[in-house]
Write a protein that holds these residues in place. Structure first.
Motif, PDB file in Angstrom:
ATOM      1  N   THR A 177       0.838  -1.212   0.000  1.00  9.76           N
ATOM      2  CA  THR A 177       0.000   0.000   0.000  1.00  9.76           C
ATOM      3  C   THR A 177       0.872   1.262   0.000  1.00  9.76           C
ATOM      4  O   THR A 177       0.476   2.285  -0.547  1.00  9.76           O
ATOM      5  CB  THR A 177      -0.971   0.034   1.193  1.00  9.76           C
ATOM      6  N   LYS A 178       2.064   1.161   0.586  1.00  8.38           N
ATOM      7  CA  LYS A 178       2.980   2.313   0.533  1.00  8.38           C
ATOM      8  C   LYS A 178       3.486   2.520  -0.882  1.00  8.38           C
ATOM      9  O   LYS A 178       3.503   3.634  -1.407  1.00  8.38           O
ATOM     10  CB  LYS A 178       4.175   2.082   1.458  1.00  8.38           C
ATOM     11  N   ALA A 179       3.908   1.432  -1.510  1.00  7.95           N
ATOM     12  CA  ALA A 179       4.511   1.542  -2.838  1.00  7.95           C
ATOM     13  C   ALA A 179       3.466   1.930  -3.887  1.00  7.95           C
ATOM     14  O   ALA A 179       3.719   2.766  -4.750  1.00  7.95           O
ATOM     15  CB  ALA A 179       5.176   0.222  -3.221  1.00  7.95           C
ATOM     16  N   VAL A 180       2.283   1.329  -3.798  1.00 10.40           N
ATOM     17  CA  VAL A 180       1.290   1.538  -4.850  1.00 10.40           C
ATOM     18  C   VAL A 180       0.543   2.854  -4.684  1.00 10.40           C
ATOM     19  O   VAL A 180       0.284   3.559  -5.653  1.00 10.40           O
ATOM     20  CB  VAL A 180       0.294   0.355  -4.906  1.00 10.40           C
ATOM     21  N   PHE A 181       0.174   3.194  -3.451  1.00 11.70           N
ATOM     22  CA  PHE A 181      -0.665   4.380  -3.248  1.00 11.70           C
ATOM     23  C   PHE A 181       0.101   5.565  -2.677  1.00 11.70           C
ATOM     24  O   PHE A 181      -0.458   6.643  -2.524  1.00 11.70           O
ATOM     25  CB  PHE A 181      -1.823   4.049  -2.301  1.00 11.70           C
ATOM     26  N   GLY A 182       1.342   5.355  -2.305  1.00  8.39           N
ATOM     27  CA  GLY A 182       2.086   6.442  -1.673  1.00  8.39           C
ATOM     28  C   GLY A 182       1.628   6.701  -0.243  1.00  8.39           C
ATOM     29  O   GLY A 182       1.882   7.769   0.308  1.00  8.39           O
ATOM     30  N   LEU A 183       0.933   5.742   0.363  1.00  5.57           N
ATOM     31  CA  LEU A 183       0.538   5.904   1.764  1.00  5.57           C
ATOM     32  C   LEU A 183       1.790   5.777   2.647  1.00  5.57           C
ATOM     33  O   LEU A 183       2.784   5.178   2.232  1.00  5.57           O
ATOM     34  CB  LEU A 183      -0.506   4.851   2.156  1.00  5.57           C
ATOM     35  N   THR A 184       1.725   6.342   3.849  1.00  7.94           N
ATOM     36  CA  THR A 184       2.901   6.331   4.724  1.00  7.94           C
ATOM     37  C   THR A 184       2.536   5.764   6.095  1.00  7.94           C
ATOM     38  O   THR A 184       1.385   5.433   6.361  1.00  7.94           O
ATOM     39  CB  THR A 184       3.446   7.759   4.941  1.00  7.94           C
ATOM     40  N   ASP A 185       3.527   5.743   6.973  1.00 10.62           N
ATOM     41  CA  ASP A 185       3.310   5.265   8.346  1.00 10.62           C
ATOM     42  C   ASP A 185       2.324   6.150   9.101  1.00 10.62           C
ATOM     43  O   ASP A 185       1.715   5.713  10.069  1.00 10.62           O
ATOM     44  CB  ASP A 185       4.637   5.254   9.120  1.00 10.62           C
ATOM     45  N   SER A 186       2.192   7.399   8.691  1.00  3.19           N
ATOM     46  CA  SER A 186       1.271   8.284   9.411  1.00  3.19           C
ATOM     47  C   SER A 186      -0.160   8.172   8.931  1.00  3.19           C
ATOM     48  O   SER A 186      -1.052   8.794   9.502  1.00  3.19           O
ATOM     49  CB  SER A 186       1.693   9.751   9.290  1.00  3.19           C
ATOM     50  N   ASP A 187      -0.392   7.411   7.861  1.00  2.00           N
ATOM     51  CA  ASP A 187      -1.778   7.227   7.416  1.00  2.00           C
ATOM     52  C   ASP A 187      -2.464   6.157   8.264  1.00  2.00           C
ATOM     53  O   ASP A 187      -1.836   5.205   8.708  1.00  2.00           O
ATOM     54  CB  ASP A 187      -1.798   6.841   5.930  1.00  2.00           C
ATOM     55  N   SER A 188      -3.758   6.333   8.445  1.00  2.00           N
ATOM     56  CA  SER A 188      -4.522   5.409   9.293  1.00  2.00           C
ATOM     57  C   SER A 188      -4.510   4.000   8.720  1.00  2.00           C
ATOM     58  O   SER A 188      -4.372   3.810   7.506  1.00  2.00           O
ATOM     59  CB  SER A 188      -5.966   5.891   9.416  1.00  2.00           C
ATOM     60  N   VAL A 189      -4.694   3.017   9.605  1.00  2.00           N
ATOM     61  CA  VAL A 189      -4.793   1.635   9.112  1.00  2.00           C
ATOM     62  C   VAL A 189      -6.032   1.486   8.225  1.00  2.00           C
ATOM     63  O   VAL A 189      -6.086   0.625   7.353  1.00  2.00           O
ATOM     64  CB  VAL A 189      -4.819   0.595  10.260  1.00  2.00           C
ATOM     65  N   GLY A 190      -7.023   2.337   8.447  1.00  2.00           N
ATOM     66  CA  GLY A 190      -8.226   2.311   7.601  1.00  2.00           C
ATOM     67  C   GLY A 190      -7.878   2.579   6.152  1.00  2.00           C
ATOM     68  O   GLY A 190      -8.379   1.911   5.239  1.00  2.00           O
ATOM     69  N   LYS A 191      -7.015   3.564   5.923  1.00  2.00           N
ATOM     70  CA  LYS A 191      -6.608   3.880   4.547  1.00  2.00           C
ATOM     71  C   LYS A 191      -5.820   2.729   3.934  1.00  2.00           C
ATOM     72  O   LYS A 191      -5.999   2.387   2.771  1.00  2.00           O
ATOM     73  CB  LYS A 191      -5.759   5.149   4.523  1.00  2.00           C
ATOM     74  N   HIS A 192      -4.934   2.153   4.729  1.00  2.00           N
ATOM     75  CA  HIS A 192      -4.141   1.036   4.204  1.00  2.00           C
ATOM     76  C   HIS A 192      -5.044  -0.156   3.864  1.00  2.00           C
ATOM     77  O   HIS A 192      -4.801  -0.876   2.906  1.00  2.00           O
ATOM     78  CB  HIS A 192      -3.069   0.614   5.219  1.00  2.00           C
ATOM     79  N   PHE A 193      -6.075  -0.342   4.680  1.00  4.01           N
ATOM     80  CA  PHE A 193      -6.983  -1.484   4.498  1.00  4.01           C
ATOM     81  C   PHE A 193      -7.926  -1.302   3.314  1.00  4.01           C
ATOM     82  O   PHE A 193      -8.303  -2.260   2.646  1.00  4.01           O
ATOM     83  CB  PHE A 193      -7.809  -1.685   5.781  1.00  4.01           C
ATOM     84  N   PHE A 194      -8.297  -0.038   3.037  1.00  5.91           N
ATOM     85  CA  PHE A 194      -9.457   0.202   2.184  1.00  5.91           C
ATOM     86  C   PHE A 194      -9.456  -0.509   0.830  1.00  5.91           C
ATOM     87  O   PHE A 194     -10.479  -1.030   0.364  1.00  5.91           O
ATOM     88  CB  PHE A 194      -9.729   1.698   1.960  1.00  5.91           C
ATOM     89  N   THR A 195      -8.309  -0.564   0.171  1.00  2.77           N
ATOM     90  CA  THR A 195      -8.302  -1.136  -1.178  1.00  2.77           C
ATOM     91  C   THR A 195      -8.825  -2.582  -1.193  1.00  2.77           C
ATOM     92  O   THR A 195      -9.343  -3.060  -2.194  1.00  2.77           O
ATOM     93  CB  THR A 195      -6.909  -1.002  -1.836  1.00  2.77           C
ATOM     94  N   SER A 196      -8.725  -3.255  -0.053  1.00  2.00           N
ATOM     95  CA  SER A 196      -9.280  -4.621   0.060  1.00  2.00           C
ATOM     96  C   SER A 196     -10.776  -4.615  -0.227  1.00  2.00           C
ATOM     97  O   SER A 196     -11.312  -5.565  -0.807  1.00  2.00           O
ATOM     98  CB  SER A 196      -9.082  -5.180   1.475  1.00  2.00           C
ATOM     99  N   VAL A 197     -11.465  -3.557   0.211  1.00  2.00           N
ATOM    100  CA  VAL A 197     -12.912  -3.466   0.019  1.00  2.00           C
ATOM    101  C   VAL A 197     -13.235  -3.190  -1.453  1.00  2.00           C
ATOM    102  O   VAL A 197     -14.164  -3.750  -2.021  1.00  2.00           O
ATOM    103  CB  VAL A 197     -13.514  -2.356   0.926  1.00  2.00           C
ATOM    104  N   GLN A 198     -12.435  -2.327  -2.067  1.00  2.00           N
ATOM    105  CA  GLN A 198     -12.675  -2.005  -3.485  1.00  2.00           C
ATOM    106  C   GLN A 198     -12.379  -3.208  -4.391  1.00  2.00           C
ATOM    107  O   GLN A 198     -12.856  -3.279  -5.513  1.00  2.00           O
ATOM    108  CB  GLN A 198     -11.861  -0.767  -3.900  1.00  2.00           C
ATOM    109  N   SER A 199     -11.594  -4.157  -3.885  1.00  2.00           N
ATOM    110  CA  SER A 199     -11.289  -5.362  -4.666  1.00  2.00           C
ATOM    111  C   SER A 199     -12.468  -6.323  -4.746  1.00  2.00           C
ATOM    112  O   SER A 199     -12.593  -7.080  -5.713  1.00  2.00           O
ATOM    113  CB  SER A 199     -10.128  -6.135  -4.013  1.00  2.00           C
ATOM    114  N   VAL A 200     -13.299  -6.310  -3.719  1.00  2.00           N
ATOM    115  CA  VAL A 200     -14.294  -7.380  -3.570  1.00  2.00           C
ATOM    116  C   VAL A 200     -15.247  -7.540  -4.776  1.00  2.00           C
ATOM    117  O   VAL A 200     -15.433  -8.650  -5.264  1.00  2.00           O
ATOM    118  CB  VAL A 200     -15.073  -7.233  -2.241  1.00  2.00           C
ATOM    119  N   PRO A 201     -15.850  -6.456  -5.273  1.00  2.00           N
ATOM    120  CA  PRO A 201     -16.793  -6.660  -6.390  1.00  2.00           C
ATOM    121  C   PRO A 201     -16.131  -7.218  -7.654  1.00  2.00           C
ATOM    122  O   PRO A 201     -16.835  -7.680  -8.554  1.00  2.00           O
ATOM    123  CB  PRO A 201     -17.352  -5.246  -6.642  1.00  2.00           C
TER     124      PRO A 201
END
Ligand code: TRP
Length: 373
Positions: A177-201
């Motif tokens: 999630t850091k490499a693909v989205f540019g998220l960092t250690d200061s971003d919430s775990v919710g943000k890191h998790f979210f793409t899992s939800v967008q994958s489901v459909p």
């Protein structure tokens, strides 16, 4: 030195070089060969394909291989409900509706109220959830088929989605999630998790059917990072990688480049704007490719390639002949900037009146489209 620009799911900035995106993201361009293959099945080509508004794809040829073997696909797309729907959002949906009709495909439409809550500093979940169903009215207004279209807000379909999202999340690392989205250690775990939800459909219908069904995701190119992750992980879970077809962004009214943003009111036209207000916005703000004086314009002609009114007509005027005439008349100096703006105003007024009428009717139809658990 090439001009710099940024395209991520949460930020689009600068003058986007779409050919470079094809290279950087590793997608394929929509070429003549693919267009002819699509046309074999659809009879005609949608104007957004002919005009390369849909310019890039992943695995569309594979999708057609499967289709030709009798293995039909379903469609998946979505919307992050952070505000009212604007014209830019409608672009992929208009094309998706055409695909639904031509390929007789089911559509799964995700409204990510969870995402917009977790990524926004000010939006409460109650608000993103309310907006989700407001946005759903715009989807229904475009004429998607009842019985073949399932619309859901994540937090109201959570039981089903969560069980699949955790299968994705288990295989998704923070390094990714850091490499693909540019998220960092200061971003919430919710943000890191979210793409899992967008994958489901992209694989849920296969889970529910108990057999693998090909999936096609029409979407604007900024969402591609999500589906790079999705493709990788769902493949490991034993499902098909979803195919995708990507569109460019509708330029903001104040153009010439970039992406229409919902947060800057004068650069956007909302589906709920009164046609008179749209006319005012366009007259006042639409970036013009015209000359400084009428004499100069008549002599040298305007530049349709940077003129936002012309650019918008490329997205909303279906008639190729009409559009071509406008292009030549403007370039040749016969058509003035003000006149070009009036052509756009009339086109949008007609579109919006019909859309707004359908949108109100859709309120009563909502429960025939929405699924919850
Ligand atoms: N994340 C997207 C947004 O912010 C919403 C979305 C969810 C989506 N699933 C999708 C967009 C599938 C395109 C295709 O707008």
């Amino acid at each position: 030195m090439p001009k710099e620009f940024t395209v991520t799911p949460w930020k689009v900035e600068g003058e986007v070089d779409y050919n470079r995106l094809i290279k950087d993201f590793g997608t394929e361009s929509v070429d003549e060969k693919l267009l002819q293959r699509i046309k074999k099945h659809t009879g005609e080509l949608h104007y957004m394909l002919k005009r390369k508004i849909f310019f890039s794809h992943r695995d569309f040829s594979w999708l057609l291989d499967e289709y030709e073997k009798g293995n039909k696909f379903y469609l998946y797309t979505g919307r992050g409900p952070s505000g009212n729907t604007h014209l830019g959002h409608l672009v992929p949906w208009i094309f998706t509706k055409w695909l639904q009709d031509k390929f007789d495909a089911e559509l799964w439409f995700q409204l990510t109220d969870d995402e917009k809550f977790m990524f926004s500093e000010k939006l409460e979940l109650s608000e993103t959830n309310r907006l989700a169903y407001e946005n759903a009215l715009d989807v229904i207004a475009l004429g998607f088929r009842k019985g073949k279209t399932k619309i859901f807000a994540d937090t109201d379909y959570a039981k089903t989605l969560y069980r699949q999202a955790i299968r994705v999340a288990k295989r998704l690392t923070v390094s990714t999630t850091k490499a693909v989205f540019g998220l960092t250690d200061s971003d919430s775990v919710g943000k890191h998790f979210f793409t899992s939800v967008q994958s489901v459909p992209a694989f849920l219908p296969s889970v529910l059917a108990g057999r693998n069904i090909p999936c096609l995701i029409p979407h604007a190119i900024d969402q591609d990072s999500h589906f790079r992750v999705t493709r990788d992980i769902v493949h490991k879970l034993g499902y098909y990688k979803p195919a995708a077809i990507h569109c460019v962004f509708l330029p903001p009214l104040t153009g010439p480049g970039g992406k229409m943003s919902a947060s800057v009111a004068e650069t956007a036209v909302y589906t709920t704007d009164a046609p008179e207000d749209v006319a005012k916005k366009i007259r006042k703000y639409a970036f013009s490719g015209g000359r400084d004086t009428i004499e100069e314009h008549r002599k040298k002609g305007g530049n349709p390639d940077i003129d936002v009114s012309y650019q918008w007509l490329r997205f909303f005027e279906e008639d190729d002949k009409k559009l071509e005439k406008i292009y030549h008349d403007y370039k040749g100096g016969k058509l003035l900037s003000g006149e070009l703006k009036e052509i756009l105003i009339e086109k949008l007024a007609k579109f919006l009146r019909k859309h707004q009428e359908n949108r109100e009717k859709a309120r009563k139809e909502l429960d025939k489209f929405v699924i919850k658990d």
